[in-house]
Scaffold this active site. Sequence first.
Site, mmCIF file in Angstrom:
data_model
loop_
_atom_site.group_PDB
_atom_site.id
_atom_site.type_symbol
_atom_site.label_atom_id
_atom_site.label_comp_id
_atom_site.label_asym_id
_atom_site.label_seq_id
_atom_site.Cartn_x
_atom_site.Cartn_y
_atom_site.Cartn_z
ATOM 1 N N LYS A 149 30.699 -19.485 -39.646
ATOM 2 C CA LYS A 149 31.961 -18.750 -39.581
ATOM 3 C C LYS A 149 32.353 -18.255 -40.965
ATOM 4 O O LYS A 149 32.581 -19.060 -41.865
ATOM 5 C CB LYS A 149 33.092 -19.617 -39.028
ATOM 6 C CG LYS A 149 34.361 -18.794 -38.742
ATOM 7 C CD LYS A 149 35.574 -19.666 -38.443
ATOM 8 C CE LYS A 149 36.305 -20.078 -39.699
ATOM 9 N NZ LYS A 149 36.953 -18.928 -40.397
ATOM 10 N N PRO A 150 32.446 -16.946 -41.172
ATOM 11 C CA PRO A 150 32.994 -16.441 -42.434
ATOM 12 C C PRO A 150 34.511 -16.601 -42.445
ATOM 13 O O PRO A 150 35.130 -16.848 -41.414
ATOM 14 C CB PRO A 150 32.596 -14.965 -42.422
ATOM 15 C CG PRO A 150 32.537 -14.611 -40.967
ATOM 16 C CD PRO A 150 32.068 -15.859 -40.256
ATOM 17 N N GLU A 192 31.931 -28.729 -50.268
ATOM 18 C CA GLU A 192 32.028 -28.167 -51.619
ATOM 19 C C GLU A 192 33.439 -27.603 -51.720
ATOM 20 O O GLU A 192 33.762 -26.583 -51.124
ATOM 21 C CB GLU A 192 30.971 -27.086 -51.840
ATOM 22 C CG GLU A 192 30.701 -26.793 -53.320
ATOM 23 C CD GLU A 192 31.649 -25.779 -53.925
ATOM 24 O OE1 GLU A 192 32.684 -26.218 -54.495
ATOM 25 O OE2 GLU A 192 31.381 -24.583 -53.845
ATOM 26 N N SER A 202 38.958 -25.233 -49.615
ATOM 27 C CA SER A 202 39.974 -25.990 -50.344
ATOM 28 C C SER A 202 39.834 -27.484 -50.071
ATOM 29 O O SER A 202 39.198 -27.905 -49.089
ATOM 30 C CB SER A 202 41.370 -25.529 -49.921
ATOM 31 O OG SER A 202 41.625 -25.894 -48.567
ATOM 32 N N TRP A 233 36.112 -17.169 -48.788
ATOM 33 C CA TRP A 233 36.304 -15.749 -49.039
ATOM 34 C C TRP A 233 36.005 -15.321 -50.467
ATOM 35 O O TRP A 233 36.007 -14.127 -50.766
ATOM 36 C CB TRP A 233 37.716 -15.308 -48.654
ATOM 37 C CG TRP A 233 38.874 -16.141 -49.146
ATOM 38 C CD1 TRP A 233 39.651 -16.954 -48.388
ATOM 39 C CD2 TRP A 233 39.414 -16.220 -50.481
ATOM 40 N NE1 TRP A 233 40.640 -17.535 -49.154
ATOM 41 C CE2 TRP A 233 40.514 -17.101 -50.447
ATOM 42 C CE3 TRP A 233 39.064 -15.633 -51.710
ATOM 43 C CZ2 TRP A 233 41.264 -17.411 -51.583
ATOM 44 C CZ3 TRP A 233 39.809 -15.937 -52.844
ATOM 45 C CH2 TRP A 233 40.890 -16.814 -52.772
ATOM 46 N N ALA A 262 32.157 -20.684 -44.319
ATOM 47 C CA ALA A 262 32.033 -20.094 -45.658
ATOM 48 C C ALA A 262 33.389 -19.600 -46.154
ATOM 49 O O ALA A 262 34.274 -19.281 -45.348
ATOM 50 C CB ALA A 262 31.020 -18.949 -45.629
#
Length: 479
Positions: free
Chosen positions: A178-179, A251, A230, A154, A152
């Site tokens: 995983k954040p 995405e 990105s 930020w 995911a």
Amino acid sequence: MTTELRRLRNYIGGEFKDAADGRTTEVVNPATGEVYATAPLSAQADVDAAMAAAAAAFPGWRDTTPAERQKALLKIADAFEARADELVAAESENTGKPLGLTASEELPPMVDQIRFFAGAARLLEGRSAGEYMDGMTSIVRREPVGVCAQVAPWNYPMMMAVWKFAPAIAAGNTVVLKPSDTTPASTVLMAEIIDSVLPKGVFNVICGDRETGRAMVEHSTPAMASITGSVRAGMQVAESASKDVKRVHLELGGKAPVVVFEDADIPKAVEDIAVAGYFNAGQDCTAATRVLVHESIHDEFVAALAKAAADTKTGAPDDEDVLYGPLNNPNQLGQVAGFIERLPAHAKVEAGGHRVGEKGYFYAPTVVSGLKQDDEIIQNEVFGPVITVQSFTDESQALEYANGVEFALASSVWTKDHGRAMRMSKNLDFGCVWINTHIPLVAEMPHGGFKKSGYGKDLSAYGFEDYTRIKHVMTSLDG
């Protein structure tokens, strides 16, 4: 006097754990620039443990009924709602976002999206059985893909976590999520809330950096890798996943064109575009970042947009008058400032174009005009509170400019001419086209782009189906 830092931990197999080697990374509040927590810097051993937990939990979760998965997700939604204040506070500390807007604009859609996928769990079905060969009946099964490695971003840590885990779990998969290394706090809190609902190992959270994410994607256990991030990161994930033919869901970036024709309602367009461009400090892949205005109203529109920018406020999370908070980290602040510093001579900064204050990573709402199609700031994603304006002569040129970038996530058209709106929506090469609005999302409709914006869909039944595989079963009627 020193304040003790909060200690965040991984959530693996139903237990909260430090990184196996004890390494940590500092977590900074971008509104203050100060460290407020530490998080595990997970390495291969932690990834191995999380994947093993998810793999062990998969057979049991796969075999639950849709009704059981729906019930679990509805409990999670209710629990998130009950602890909304804690989630909002964690997200604001993660990101510096305004508390009020996070509570009103992010938490309710998140809860709604979980409830949508809870309902979708009970609608997952293949086509009806039939005889397509004499003496044979064919059945199509939709099945979960298995363990899903999810990364995911930020910019919306909580909401993007929901977009990842909710459809995956609803379909019967297990998850290792995983954040971002800069925003782990709200995801770890989510794990704490989810702990009382899901069986151990169905949902796992590991904190870490790019190398942690790389280890997840390259791991042999996951059947699918999903990332919001990105273009560079997406390309690396796709390349890594190709080595063992994992499914990939990407995405990625955006550079949304906002096409304003001469018959548009200028005051409404300016007001809505300013909000859609500056909300969340412009750190949104669908932000109204690249405005194309018909030449006959260009000067009037630019003046009005510059005034709207000047009237837009950024500031501390507890300030009720601000539209947005800081950029997420010093690197992002440097990237946004760099685009403005490198503007060509023909560009004009109509508003903003500077940092706000010396504490935290705030940047002023900015408008830049006089730009050409091949300018760096037109072709590349700024991901900050910067709106560019270009002029066009006719519908054909508007389409040429709008489609003339490598991104293809979202777009909007502003006109009272229905035929023109329909032509533009047909010819704009973007995954979403809004007409006389920009940025609303609903759980029932798909979100995802084309070209370098990635592939696969979030939200909607389409996003749900991305987390399933199709199996053909044929049986002889002769027994």
